[in-house]
Write a protein that holds these residues in place. Structure first.
Motif, PDB file in Angstrom:
ATOM      1  N   LEU A 113      28.126  35.633  67.356  1.00 17.20           N
ATOM      2  CA  LEU A 113      26.772  36.161  67.517  1.00 17.20           C
ATOM      3  C   LEU A 113      26.524  37.423  66.702  1.00 17.20           C
ATOM      4  CD1 LEU A 113      26.356  35.552  71.352  1.00 17.20           C
ATOM      5  CD2 LEU A 113      25.471  34.180  69.453  1.00 17.20           C
ATOM      6  N   GLN A 114      27.398  37.711  65.738  1.00 13.25           N
ATOM      7  CA  GLN A 114      27.183  38.847  64.849  1.00 13.25           C
ATOM      8  C   GLN A 114      26.860  38.348  63.452  1.00 13.25           C
ATOM      9  OE1 GLN A 114      30.756  41.172  64.997  1.00 13.25           O
ATOM     10  NE2 GLN A 114      30.103  42.374  66.752  1.00 13.25           N
ATOM     11  N   PRO A 115      26.074  39.104  62.683  1.00 19.02           N
ATOM     12  CA  PRO A 115      25.811  38.701  61.295  1.00 19.02           C
ATOM     13  C   PRO A 115      27.103  38.683  60.495  1.00 19.02           C
ATOM     14  CG  PRO A 115      24.316  40.469  61.992  1.00 19.02           C
ATOM     15  CD  PRO A 115      25.371  40.350  63.049  1.00 19.02           C
ATOM     16  N   GLU A 116      27.178  37.734  59.542  1.00 16.47           N
ATOM     17  CA  GLU A 116      28.333  37.715  58.657  1.00 16.47           C
ATOM     18  C   GLU A 116      28.289  38.922  57.727  1.00 16.47           C
ATOM     19  OE1 GLU A 116      30.290  33.789  57.396  1.00 16.47           O
ATOM     20  OE2 GLU A 116      28.153  33.481  57.095  1.00 16.47           O
ATOM     21  N   PRO A 117      29.427  39.389  57.291  1.00 17.72           N
ATOM     22  CA  PRO A 117      29.410  40.510  56.339  1.00 17.72           C
ATOM     23  C   PRO A 117      28.711  40.119  55.049  1.00 17.72           C
ATOM     24  CG  PRO A 117      31.603  39.529  56.488  1.00 17.72           C
ATOM     25  CD  PRO A 117      30.788  38.932  57.600  1.00 17.72           C
ATOM     26  N   ALA A 118      28.007  41.067  54.471  1.00 21.89           N
ATOM     27  CA  ALA A 118      27.267  40.780  53.237  1.00 21.89           C
ATOM     28  C   ALA A 118      28.210  40.470  52.080  1.00 21.89           C
ATOM     29  CB  ALA A 118      26.367  41.957  52.888  1.00 21.89           C
ATOM     30  N   GLU A 119      29.391  41.041  52.100  1.00 24.05           N
ATOM     31  CA  GLU A 119      30.366  40.820  51.036  1.00 24.05           C
ATOM     32  C   GLU A 119      31.626  40.196  51.610  1.00 24.05           C
ATOM     33  OE1 GLU A 119      29.597  41.274  47.969  1.00 24.05           O
ATOM     34  OE2 GLU A 119      27.670  42.264  48.341  1.00 24.05           O
ATOM     35  N   ILE A 120      32.321  39.444  50.789  1.00 25.51           N
ATOM     36  CA  ILE A 120      33.586  38.836  51.200  1.00 25.51           C
ATOM     37  C   ILE A 120      34.664  39.223  50.207  1.00 25.51           C
ATOM     38  CG2 ILE A 120      32.486  36.856  52.312  1.00 25.51           C
ATOM     39  CD1 ILE A 120      33.320  35.251  49.788  1.00 25.51           C
ATOM     40  N   ASP A 121      35.890  39.056  50.629  1.00 27.07           N
ATOM     41  CA  ASP A 121      37.029  39.254  49.732  1.00 27.07           C
ATOM     42  C   ASP A 121      37.466  37.875  49.250  1.00 27.07           C
ATOM     43  OD1 ASP A 121      39.285  39.848  48.358  1.00 27.07           O
ATOM     44  OD2 ASP A 121      40.418  40.644  50.071  1.00 27.07           O
TER      45      ASP A 121
END
Length: 307
Positions: free
Chosen positions: A82-90
């Motif tokens: 239920l949290q937004p995904e991070p805008a950036e990924i590794d």
């Protein structure tokens, strides 16, 4: 849904972690009385006392002790969902399979560079290239294809696109072909024997309309389904072909001899340029992994075909 209250799961996690109504209330940001009422609801829902008085404190029942780690994991997972995904990924930690639909020409001239670029940045990513028999958007809608590369031919209104590069048509013939000796006029070009490229087997191409406007016609003696096939035949015969400039890659410039005894030339006719795009379904628009894939594809194309 009325029978499920996920707030109870969060409260249960706090109570089992703290072993205290007061401590759980502090963790939850609630009053002690409200947390006590929640504990009563939890006892009713589970059919177990959960926490029982032992002197001045509370101790978990066997069932409460058994479920403590499971409840904590469920609560953690629910919060993550239920949290937004991070805008950036590794990319180095990304483990995913992407299905890309592209033409034979793209696979021949850019797939190797794209694969190596992705492998260096994201060794856990796998690619599945599939054939592109048409421009039907249904595989994108059904989730069978993550990204399509090519001409935009669908009328599906929801489809998202991103321009990769602007392409144009050039001619190719074997090195030493008599057409390449001297100026290439529409008349000399039309007098050659030609290869046409068509998935549906048609002998007509856009250049035929341009020739017809000048009162000229060409003789098409071979039709092939893909541009690499046309280039291969042209390099081994006296036939000439029309291919996108992108099919030459960086190995051959118009007017220069290239590998396999093939040379390209500027067509003596004005033909419209066309856009090669990345195409995807909006369900993947905000997905950071897919956004990274789109950016990587765009970077590879930009390096190969700078504007």
């Amino acid at each position: 849904m009325n029978a499920i209250d996920l707030n109870l799961l969060v409260a249960l996690d706090a109570l089992l972690t703290e072993g205290s109504v007061t401590g759980a209330a502090r963790r939850l940001g609630l009053s002690t009385s409200a947390t006590s009422r929640t504990l009563t609801r939890l006892r009713t829902a589970t059919g177990d006392p959960l926490l029982v008085r032992a002197g001045r404190g509370l101790v978990p029942t066997p069932r409460a002790a058994e479920m403590r780690e499971r409840v904590h994991a469920l609560t953690r997972d629910a919060r993550a969902v239920l949290q937004p995904e991070p805008a950036e990924i590794d990319p180095a930690t990304l483990a995913r399979t992407f299905t890309i639909r592209a033409s034979e020409a793209f696979l021949e001239f850019l797939s190797g560079v794209l694969v190596m670029t992705l492998r260096q940045a994201a060794p856990g990513v796998r690619l599945r290239f599939v054939q592109k028999p048409d421009k039907n958007a249904q595989p994108l809608r059904d989730g069978l294809v993550d990204l399509e590369i090519g001409l935009l031919g669908t009328e599906a209104p929801e489809i998202r696109t991103r321009l990769l590069f602007v392409d144009r048509r050039v001619g190719v013939a074997r090195t030493g072909h008599e057409l390449l000796a001297g100026g290439i006029t529409p008349e000399r070009y039309a007098a050659c024997e030609h290869i046409a490229t068509s998935r549906d087997g048609s002998f007509a191409e856009p250049i035929d309309d341009a020739l017809e406007a000048l009162g000229l016609r060409r003789s098409v003696v071979v039709v092939v389904p893909g541009f690499p096939d046309a280039m291969r035949i042209a390099s081994q015969s006296d036939l000439v072909a029309v291919v996108p400039r992108s099919c030459l890659g960086n190995r051959m410039r118009p007017g220069e001899a290239g590998p396999a005894g093939l040379q390209s030339f500027e067509l003596p006719l004005a033909l419209p340029r066309f856009n090669i795009s990345a195409i995807w379904h909006p369900r993947l628009d905000a997905d950071p992994a897919h956004r990274w894939l789109r950016d990587t594809v765009a970077g590879v194309c930009r390096a190969a075909y700078p504007r």
